[in-house]
Write a protein that holds these residues in place. Structure first.
Motif, PDB file in Angstrom:
ATOM      1  N   LEU A   5       0.828  -1.208   0.000  1.00  0.00           N
ATOM      2  CA  LEU A   5       0.000   0.000   0.000  1.00  0.00           C
ATOM      3  C   LEU A   5       0.867   1.264   0.000  1.00  0.00           C
ATOM      4  O   LEU A   5       0.634   2.206  -0.767  1.00  0.00           O
ATOM      5  CB  LEU A   5      -0.930  -0.004   1.217  1.00  0.00           C
ATOM      6  N   LEU A   6       1.895   1.286   0.830  1.00  0.00           N
ATOM      7  CA  LEU A   6       2.800   2.433   0.902  1.00  0.00           C
ATOM      8  C   LEU A   6       3.578   2.598  -0.402  1.00  0.00           C
ATOM      9  O   LEU A   6       3.742   3.706  -0.908  1.00  0.00           O
ATOM     10  CB  LEU A   6       3.747   2.290   2.093  1.00  0.00           C
ATOM     11  N   LYS A   7       4.035   1.497  -0.976  1.00  0.00           N
ATOM     12  CA  LYS A   7       4.772   1.559  -2.249  1.00  0.00           C
ATOM     13  C   LYS A   7       3.881   2.070  -3.377  1.00  0.00           C
ATOM     14  O   LYS A   7       4.321   2.839  -4.231  1.00  0.00           O
ATOM     15  CB  LYS A   7       5.332   0.177  -2.600  1.00  0.00           C
ATOM     16  N   GLU A   8       2.629   1.642  -3.373  1.00  0.00           N
ATOM     17  CA  GLU A   8       1.672   2.098  -4.385  1.00  0.00           C
ATOM     18  C   GLU A   8       1.475   3.614  -4.293  1.00  0.00           C
ATOM     19  O   GLU A   8       1.460   4.317  -5.301  1.00  0.00           O
ATOM     20  CB  GLU A   8       0.340   1.375  -4.194  1.00  0.00           C
ATOM     21  N   GLU A   9       1.331   4.106  -3.079  1.00  0.00           N
ATOM     22  CA  GLU A   9       1.135   5.546  -2.869  1.00  0.00           C
ATOM     23  C   GLU A   9       2.375   6.331  -3.301  1.00  0.00           C
ATOM     24  O   GLU A   9       2.270   7.388  -3.929  1.00  0.00           O
ATOM     25  CB  GLU A   9       0.810   5.810  -1.395  1.00  0.00           C
ATOM     26  N   LEU A  10       3.557   5.817  -2.972  1.00  0.00           N
ATOM     27  CA  LEU A  10       4.800   6.476  -3.382  1.00  0.00           C
ATOM     28  C   LEU A  10       4.951   6.456  -4.907  1.00  0.00           C
ATOM     29  O   LEU A  10       5.414   7.440  -5.498  1.00  0.00           O
ATOM     30  CB  LEU A  10       6.002   5.815  -2.716  1.00  0.00           C
ATOM     31  N   ALA A  11       4.557   5.361  -5.543  1.00  0.00           N
ATOM     32  CA  ALA A  11       4.645   5.263  -7.004  1.00  0.00           C
ATOM     33  C   ALA A  11       3.754   6.307  -7.674  1.00  0.00           C
ATOM     34  O   ALA A  11       4.124   6.889  -8.700  1.00  0.00           O
ATOM     35  CB  ALA A  11       4.274   3.857  -7.465  1.00  0.00           C
ATOM     36  N   LYS A  12       2.578   6.571  -7.093  1.00  0.00           N
ATOM     37  CA  LYS A  12       1.690   7.599  -7.648  1.00  0.00           C
ATOM     38  C   LYS A  12       2.299   8.985  -7.513  1.00  0.00           C
ATOM     39  O   LYS A  12       2.291   9.770  -8.443  1.00  0.00           O
ATOM     40  CB  LYS A  12       0.337   7.579  -6.924  1.00  0.00           C
ATOM     41  N   LYS A  13       2.804   9.270  -6.319  1.00  0.00           N
ATOM     42  CA  LYS A  13       3.358  10.603  -6.071  1.00  0.00           C
ATOM     43  C   LYS A  13       4.618  10.845  -6.885  1.00  0.00           C
ATOM     44  O   LYS A  13       4.838  11.927  -7.402  1.00  0.00           O
ATOM     45  CB  LYS A  13       3.661  10.804  -4.590  1.00  0.00           C
ATOM     46  N   TYR A  14       5.466   9.834  -6.970  1.00  0.00           N
ATOM     47  CA  TYR A  14       6.751   9.988  -7.637  1.00  0.00           C
ATOM     48  C   TYR A  14       6.752   9.323  -9.014  1.00  0.00           C
ATOM     49  O   TYR A  14       7.759   8.777  -9.436  1.00  0.00           O
ATOM     50  CB  TYR A  14       7.872   9.421  -6.762  1.00  0.00           C
ATOM     51  N   PHE A  15       5.613   9.415  -9.708  1.00  0.00           N
ATOM     52  CA  PHE A  15       5.504   8.875 -11.062  1.00  0.00           C
ATOM     53  C   PHE A  15       6.596   9.503 -11.918  1.00  0.00           C
ATOM     54  O   PHE A  15       6.750  10.732 -11.949  1.00  0.00           O
ATOM     55  CB  PHE A  15       4.121   9.186 -11.644  1.00  0.00           C
ATOM     56  N   CYS A  16       7.374   8.684 -12.579  1.00  0.00           N
ATOM     57  CA  CYS A  16       8.543   9.189 -13.286  1.00  0.00           C
ATOM     58  C   CYS A  16       8.809   8.336 -14.524  1.00  0.00           C
ATOM     59  O   CYS A  16       9.533   7.329 -14.438  1.00  0.00           O
ATOM     60  CB  CYS A  16       9.737   9.187 -12.333  1.00  0.00           C
TER      61      CYS A  16
END
Length: 176
Positions: free
Chosen positions: A89-100
């Motif tokens: 869940l935390l990794k998913e949220e970080l992936a959204k914020k730091y989409f690169c």
């Protein structure tokens, strides 16, 4: 450690109060589409995650902010401090914020009076974006890795500038 060093460290701990979050004292959930946090008696309906080292440590040293962007805690390591469902869940949220998106090929660069327009093939398809102040918004982070920040604050990565084809390298070489 001598007495002066001990005094300085002790004094600093009085100024900085860091609450470390882990699986034993924090429960992360998705509620109404937002990431929420429960720690003991406190509940935060919407929280934000912020990487302390966004280029080097993807899942370590994560600041957890409340709705008012005030820090409520700090995660040392997502992978070590949380079980698999919470870590995912935390990794998913970080992936959204730091989409690169990762740039694979640069098909065009055009300077329009200090505003650079770049066309590139990425792992998410062909994209066109603008870069203002190109010398400040192309960041070399080591190992041939480059990050580009566009006018909207979106990030793009070139994982290895040396791995670019010759034509792509020639287009960006002047700005490195």
């Amino acid at each position: 450690m001598n007495e002066a060093e001990l005094s300085r460290v002790t004094g600093l701990s009085n100024v900085v109060d860091i609450k470390y979050l882990n699986g034993a004292n924090a429960v992360f959930e998705r509620k109404n589409g937002f990431l929420s946090l429960r720690t003991g008696e406190e509940e935060y309906v919407r929280i934000y995650l912020h990487r302390a080292f966004p280029f080097e440590k993807e899942f370590e040293y994560i600041s957890v902010l409340n709705e008012d962007k005030k820090e409520v805690g700090f995660i040392r390591s997502v992978e070590q401090d949380f079980d698999e469902p919470a870590a995912a869940l935390l990794k998913e949220e970080l992936a959204k914020k730091y989409f690169c998106p990762k740039i694979q090929k640069i098909t065009g660069m055009k300077d329009n009076y200090g505003f650079m327009q770049m066309k590139a093939v990425t792992d998410h398809g062909e994209l066109t974006f603008g870069i203002r102040d190109i010398y400040r918004n192309i960041l070399k982070v080591g190992g041939g890795r480059i990050f580009i920040i566009d006018v909207d604050g979106n990030r793009y990565e070139i994982p290895s500038v040396e791995a670019l084809d010759h034509a792509s390298y020639k287009k960006i070489e002047l700005y490195l």
